[in-house]
Design a protein around this motif. Structure first.
Motif, PDB file in Angstrom:
ATOM      1  N   TYR A 137       0.854  -1.190   0.000  1.00  0.00           N
ATOM      2  CA  TYR A 137       0.000   0.000   0.000  1.00  0.00           C
ATOM      3  C   TYR A 137       0.895   1.246   0.000  1.00  0.00           C
ATOM      4  CZ  TYR A 137      -3.364   3.430   1.865  1.00  0.00           C
ATOM      5  OH  TYR A 137      -4.154   4.535   2.070  1.00  0.00           O
ATOM      6  N   LEU A 138       1.555   1.502   1.132  1.00  0.00           N
ATOM      7  CA  LEU A 138       2.503   2.603   1.244  1.00  0.00           C
ATOM      8  C   LEU A 138       3.746   2.090   1.970  1.00  0.00           C
ATOM      9  CD1 LEU A 138       0.020   5.426   2.334  1.00  0.00           C
ATOM     10  CD2 LEU A 138       0.937   5.062   0.035  1.00  0.00           C
ATOM     11  N   TRP A 139       4.829   2.855   1.917  1.00  0.00           N
ATOM     12  CA  TRP A 139       6.050   2.422   2.574  1.00  0.00           C
ATOM     13  C   TRP A 139       6.804   3.631   3.091  1.00  0.00           C
ATOM     14  CZ3 TRP A 139      10.819   3.837   0.358  1.00  0.00           C
ATOM     15  CH2 TRP A 139      10.765   4.302  -0.959  1.00  0.00           C
ATOM     16  N   GLY A 140       7.899   3.398   3.776  1.00  0.00           N
ATOM     17  CA  GLY A 140       8.677   4.506   4.303  1.00  0.00           C
ATOM     18  C   GLY A 140       9.844   4.003   5.123  1.00  0.00           C
ATOM     19  N   VAL A 315      -1.288  11.991   2.266  1.00  0.00           N
ATOM     20  CA  VAL A 315      -0.677  11.522   3.512  1.00  0.00           C
ATOM     21  C   VAL A 315       0.846  11.630   3.526  1.00  0.00           C
ATOM     22  CG1 VAL A 315      -2.617   9.976   3.889  1.00  0.00           C
ATOM     23  CG2 VAL A 315      -0.542   9.076   2.815  1.00  0.00           C
ATOM     24  N   ARG A 316       1.463  11.915   2.351  1.00  0.00           N
ATOM     25  CA  ARG A 316       2.892  12.148   2.240  1.00  0.00           C
ATOM     26  C   ARG A 316       3.734  10.908   2.547  1.00  0.00           C
ATOM     27  NH1 ARG A 316       4.223  17.598   1.680  1.00  0.00           N
ATOM     28  NH2 ARG A 316       2.362  18.738   1.100  1.00  0.00           N
ATOM     29  N   TYR A 317       3.208   9.738   2.246  1.00  0.00           N
ATOM     30  CA  TYR A 317       3.990   8.508   2.263  1.00  0.00           C
ATOM     31  C   TYR A 317       4.159   8.038   0.821  1.00  0.00           C
ATOM     32  CZ  TYR A 317       3.563   7.647   7.336  1.00  0.00           C
ATOM     33  OH  TYR A 317       3.649   7.721   8.703  1.00  0.00           O
ATOM     34  N   PRO A 318       5.332   7.478   0.457  1.00  0.00           N
ATOM     35  CA  PRO A 318       5.517   6.976  -0.905  1.00  0.00           C
ATOM     36  C   PRO A 318       4.700   5.716  -1.152  1.00  0.00           C
ATOM     37  CG  PRO A 318       7.422   6.435   0.427  1.00  0.00           C
ATOM     38  CD  PRO A 318       6.543   7.320   1.279  1.00  0.00           C
ATOM     39  N   ASN A 319       4.335   5.486  -2.405  1.00  0.00           N
ATOM     40  CA  ASN A 319       3.609   4.275  -2.764  1.00  0.00           C
ATOM     41  C   ASN A 319       4.472   3.414  -3.684  1.00  0.00           C
ATOM     42  OD1 ASN A 319       2.903   4.775  -5.722  1.00  0.00           O
ATOM     43  ND2 ASN A 319       2.049   6.620  -4.796  1.00  0.00           N
ATOM     44  N   ALA A 320       3.927   2.287  -4.092  1.00  0.00           N
ATOM     45  CA  ALA A 320       4.687   1.330  -4.904  1.00  0.00           C
ATOM     46  C   ALA A 320       4.145   1.221  -6.321  1.00  0.00           C
ATOM     47  CB  ALA A 320       4.678  -0.042  -4.230  1.00  0.00           C
ATOM     48  N   VAL A 321       3.513   2.296  -6.800  1.00  0.00           N
ATOM     49  CA  VAL A 321       2.963   2.326  -8.155  1.00  0.00           C
ATOM     50  C   VAL A 321       3.744   3.372  -8.947  1.00  0.00           C
ATOM     51  CG1 VAL A 321       0.897   2.773  -9.547  1.00  0.00           C
ATOM     52  CG2 VAL A 321       0.697   1.579  -7.352  1.00  0.00           C
ATOM     53  N   LEU A 328       2.006  13.153  -9.105  1.00  0.00           N
ATOM     54  CA  LEU A 328       2.200  13.743  -7.786  1.00  0.00           C
ATOM     55  C   LEU A 328       2.490  15.233  -7.898  1.00  0.00           C
ATOM     56  CD1 LEU A 328       4.495  11.032  -6.138  1.00  0.00           C
ATOM     57  CD2 LEU A 328       2.034  11.328  -5.810  1.00  0.00           C
ATOM     58  N   ARG A 329       2.143  15.966  -6.853  1.00  0.00           N
ATOM     59  CA  ARG A 329       2.541  17.366  -6.802  1.00  0.00           C
ATOM     60  C   ARG A 329       4.069  17.437  -6.760  1.00  0.00           C
ATOM     61  NH1 ARG A 329      -1.828  17.663  -3.001  1.00  0.00           N
ATOM     62  NH2 ARG A 329      -0.327  17.707  -1.282  1.00  0.00           N
ATOM     63  N   PRO A 330       4.688  18.408  -7.440  1.00  0.00           N
ATOM     64  CA  PRO A 330       6.156  18.476  -7.492  1.00  0.00           C
ATOM     65  C   PRO A 330       6.802  18.480  -6.114  1.00  0.00           C
ATOM     66  CG  PRO A 330       5.211  19.967  -9.100  1.00  0.00           C
ATOM     67  CD  PRO A 330       4.061  19.444  -8.296  1.00  0.00           C
ATOM     68  N   GLU A 331       6.207  19.195  -5.169  1.00  0.00           N
ATOM     69  CA  GLU A 331       6.818  19.271  -3.838  1.00  0.00           C
ATOM     70  C   GLU A 331       6.781  17.933  -3.107  1.00  0.00           C
ATOM     71  OE1 GLU A 331       2.531  20.838  -3.262  1.00  0.00           O
ATOM     72  OE2 GLU A 331       4.105  20.832  -4.807  1.00  0.00           O
ATOM     73  N   VAL A 332       5.919  17.018  -3.547  1.00  0.00           N
ATOM     74  CA  VAL A 332       5.875  15.668  -2.983  1.00  0.00           C
ATOM     75  C   VAL A 332       6.842  14.755  -3.727  1.00  0.00           C
ATOM     76  CG1 VAL A 332       4.414  13.638  -2.603  1.00  0.00           C
ATOM     77  CG2 VAL A 332       3.511  15.930  -2.166  1.00  0.00           C
ATOM     78  N   ALA A 333       6.753  14.754  -5.053  1.00  0.00           N
ATOM     79  CA  ALA A 333       7.580  13.853  -5.852  1.00  0.00           C
ATOM     80  C   ALA A 333       9.066  14.141  -5.689  1.00  0.00           C
ATOM     81  CB  ALA A 333       7.191  13.961  -7.322  1.00  0.00           C
ATOM     82  N   GLU A 334       9.424  15.399  -5.428  1.00  0.00           N
ATOM     83  CA  GLU A 334      10.832  15.789  -5.370  1.00  0.00           C
ATOM     84  C   GLU A 334      11.363  15.903  -3.946  1.00  0.00           C
ATOM     85  OE1 GLU A 334      10.883  19.407  -7.592  1.00  0.00           O
ATOM     86  OE2 GLU A 334      10.027  18.457  -9.396  1.00  0.00           O
ATOM     87  N   TYR A 339      10.508  10.366  -0.970  1.00  0.00           N
ATOM     88  CA  TYR A 339      11.132   9.396  -1.870  1.00  0.00           C
ATOM     89  C   TYR A 339      12.650   9.511  -1.705  1.00  0.00           C
ATOM     90  CZ  TYR A 339       6.752   8.296  -4.209  1.00  0.00           C
ATOM     91  OH  TYR A 339       5.471   7.859  -4.486  1.00  0.00           O
ATOM     92  N   PRO A 340      13.269   8.617  -0.924  1.00  0.00           N
ATOM     93  CA  PRO A 340      14.710   8.729  -0.651  1.00  0.00           C
ATOM     94  C   PRO A 340      15.530   8.633  -1.930  1.00  0.00           C
ATOM     95  CG  PRO A 340      13.660   7.084   0.774  1.00  0.00           C
ATOM     96  CD  PRO A 340      12.655   7.453  -0.262  1.00  0.00           C
ATOM     97  N   SER A 341      16.702   9.240  -1.874  1.00  0.00           N
ATOM     98  CA  SER A 341      17.628   9.118  -2.994  1.00  0.00           C
ATOM     99  C   SER A 341      18.074   7.667  -3.136  1.00  0.00           C
ATOM    100  CB  SER A 341      18.851  10.005  -2.750  1.00  0.00           C
ATOM    101  OG  SER A 341      19.605   9.494  -1.655  1.00  0.00           O
ATOM    102  N   ALA A 342      18.640   7.354  -4.301  1.00  0.00           N
ATOM    103  CA  ALA A 342      19.114   5.986  -4.528  1.00  0.00           C
ATOM    104  C   ALA A 342      20.176   5.606  -3.505  1.00  0.00           C
ATOM    105  CB  ALA A 342      19.661   5.864  -5.949  1.00  0.00           C
ATOM    106  N   GLU A 343      21.025   6.564  -3.131  1.00  0.00           N
ATOM    107  CA  GLU A 343      22.072   6.286  -2.154  1.00  0.00           C
ATOM    108  C   GLU A 343      21.478   5.977  -0.789  1.00  0.00           C
ATOM    109  OE1 GLU A 343      25.949   8.452  -0.064  1.00  0.00           O
ATOM    110  OE2 GLU A 343      24.753   9.513  -1.567  1.00  0.00           O
ATOM    111  N   ALA A 344      20.517   6.807  -0.351  1.00  0.00           N
ATOM    112  CA  ALA A 344      19.882   6.567   0.948  1.00  0.00           C
ATOM    113  C   ALA A 344      19.120   5.253   0.943  1.00  0.00           C
ATOM    114  CB  ALA A 344      18.949   7.730   1.289  1.00  0.00           C
ATOM    115  N   PHE A 345      18.459   4.956  -0.170  1.00  0.00           N
ATOM    116  CA  PHE A 345      17.702   3.707  -0.253  1.00  0.00           C
ATOM    117  C   PHE A 345      18.635   2.498  -0.191  1.00  0.00           C
ATOM    118  CE2 PHE A 345      15.180   0.365  -2.234  1.00  0.00           C
ATOM    119  CZ  PHE A 345      13.948   0.547  -1.637  1.00  0.00           C
TER     120      PHE A 345
END
Length: 373
Positions: A137-140, A315-321, A328-334, A339-345
Motif C-alpha cells: 500500500y505505502l512504505w517509508g 498523507v505524504r507517504y511513498p507508494n509502490a505504483v 504527484l505534486r512536485p513538492e511531494v515527488a521531489e 522518496y529517498p535518494s538511490a544512495e539513501a535507499f
C-alpha cells in the motif's frame, strides 16, 4: 423486462392499493454491500473512499488503529469482521501469513497488480513467497523528526543525520528541555538501535540486546514521552517536542500541519546515515473476511495510478505504483524525505521477524525501557 403472466396481471389490477404497498414493503430488498476496512489513522485520502463508494456502489465502513499490537490482537481473536487490513510487512504481515490468518489473493480479480513496482514487491516476497497474500500500500523509513532551529541553539555540534543526535546521552541531555520522544514500538525502534550499534538488526544475541537496552536506558531520563505515532505527529506540529524517533510519514505530516497552522518554525526529517529501517504496509484480506469480493475490488481500485497519487499527495507517504509519480505534486515527488535518494535507499535495511522466544525477550526489554529501569 418479460411481460407479467396474465393471472398475475389480474391479481395486481384488483388488489387494493394499501395491500399492494404493504406487499411490496414486505419483499426482501437487496442490501447494499459493505466493505469493512481496518487501517492506520490518517492514512488514506478521504476523496478516494468517496470515489470508491460512488463508482462501486459498495459502502465503506472504516475503522482505525495506532499500533500493530492492536491490529494483531483483533485478528488473533478471530471473527474480526474486517475485509481489508493493513499490516506492516515485518513482523505483523509475516506472522499473519505463517498463521494462515490471511486469504490468498485472487489475482484474476486484480488487473492492476501490473502497476506495482516489482523490485519492491520482491522485498516483501521474502516473507510472502509469490506475493500470494498481500500487495504494498505505502512504505517509508524510520528516522528522526526535528526542529533544527531549537537543536542548533541547544546542541550546535550535534549531527543532524545520525542517531547519535538522540542516542548520545550528552546530546539527549542538552535537548531534553525542548522535548524528545521515541515512538512506542519495539518493532520499529530496536532494529534501528541495533543497527546504530553495529549489530544485526535481527539479532537475538543476549549481549546485543543488552547493549540496545543500555543505549535506551541511558537516554530514558531525558525523554519527555514514549507515545504512539499519532501523538508524535501532534507534538511535533505544535512545537511541544523538538526531536522524535518515528516514521518518516509522521514527520512529513507534522510539518504540513505546522505550516497550515502558521507555526513560526520548520520541521524536517532525516534518515539516519547509519541506515534507516525500511518498512512496507500491506493491503491484505483476513481469511474470514465477510466480503472478499468487495475487498478485491477495493485493492484493485487503490492500485490505480491516479488514486494512489491522490493518497500519497494527501498523507505524504511513498507508494509502490511507479506510474503515479508523474501525477504527484512536485513538492511531494521531489521531496527526498518522501522518496529517498538511490544512495539513501541503498543503505536502508528491512528488519526480519524475530523468533517467538526472541520476541518475548524484546518485549520485556521494551517494558523495562518504558518503565525507566
Amino acid at each position: 423486462m418479460p411481460a407479467a403472466r396474465p393471472d398475475l396481471r389480474r391479481f395486481f389490477q384488483v388488489l387494493p392499493i394499501g395491500l399492494l404497498l404493504a406487499f411490496a414493503a414486505a419483499l426482501p430488498l437487496r442490501a447494499q454491500p459493505v466493505l469493512n476496512v481496518f487501517n492506520w489513522a490518517d492514512y488514506i485520502d478521504p476523496a478516494a473512499l468517496e470515489r470508491f463508494q460512488r463508482e462501486s456502489g459498495i459502502r465503506v465502513r472504516y475503522d482505525v488503529y495506532d499500533s500493530l499490537e492492536t491490529l494483531e490482537g483483533r485478528l488473533s481473536a478471530g471473527r474480526s469482521g474486517f475485509d481489508i487490513v493493513v499490516p506492516t510487512s515485518e513482523p505483523s504481515f509475516a506472522r499473519l501469513v505463517r498463521a494462515g490468518a490471511l486469504r490468498p489473493l485472487e489475482t484474476a480479480r486484480l488487473p492492476n497488480l501490473a502497476q506495482l513496482d516489482q523490485a519492491l514487491m520482491a522485498r516483501v516476497a521474502q516473507v510472502d513467497p509469490g506475493n500470494r497474500h498481500g500487495v504494498i500500500y505505502l512504505w517509508g523509513t524510520v528516522g528522526l523528526g526535528m526542529r533544527q532551529d531549537r537543536i542548533r541553539a541547544l546542541a550546535p555540534d550535534a549531527p543532524l543525520d545520525s542517531l547519535a543526535l538522540l542516542l548520545n546521552p550528552e546530546n539527549a541531555r542538552r535537548l531534553a528541555g525542548c522535548g524528545i520522544a521515541v515512538m512506542d514500538s519495539a518493532t520499529d525502534v530496536l532494529p534501528s538501535i541495533l543497527r546504530f550499534l553495529g549489530r544485526s538488526p535481527d539479532s537475538a544475541d543476549a549481549a546485543d540486546l543488552r547493549a540496545a537496552e543500555a543505549a535506551l536506558l541511558a537516554i530514558r531520563p531525558h525523554l519527555r514521552s514514549i507515545p504512539g505515532s499519532a501523538a508524535i505527529v501532534d507534538a511535533l506540529a505544535s512545537g511541544e517536542i523538538c526531536l522524535a524517533l518515528t516514521y518518516s510519514g509522521d514527520v512529513i505530516q507534522a510539518a504540513g500541519r505546522a505550516r497550515e497552522a502558521g507555526r513560526p518554525f520548520q520541521i524536517t526529517y532525516a534518515a539516519p546515515r547509519e541506515g534507516a529501517q525500511l518498512w512496507f504496509d500491506m493491503l491484505a484480506i483476513p481469511a474470514d473476511a465477510p466480503n472478499p469480493e468487495a475487498a478485491h475490488a477495493f485493492i484493485d481500485f487503490l492500485l490505480r495510478p491516479d488514486v494512489m497519487a491522490g493518497i500519497t499527495n494527501q498523507v505524504r507517504y511513498p507508494n509502490a505504483v511507479p506510474a503515479s509519480r508523474p501525477l504527484l505534486r512536485p513538492e511531494v515527488a521531489e521531496d527526498p524525505s518522501i522518496y529517498p535518494s538511490a544512495e539513501a535507499f541503498s543503505r536502508a535495511f528491512l528488519a526480519g521477524t524475530p523468533a517467538p522466544a526472541a520476541e518475548r525477550v524484546r518485549a520485556r526489554l521494551w517494558a523495562r525501557f518504558k518503565a525507566g529501569r
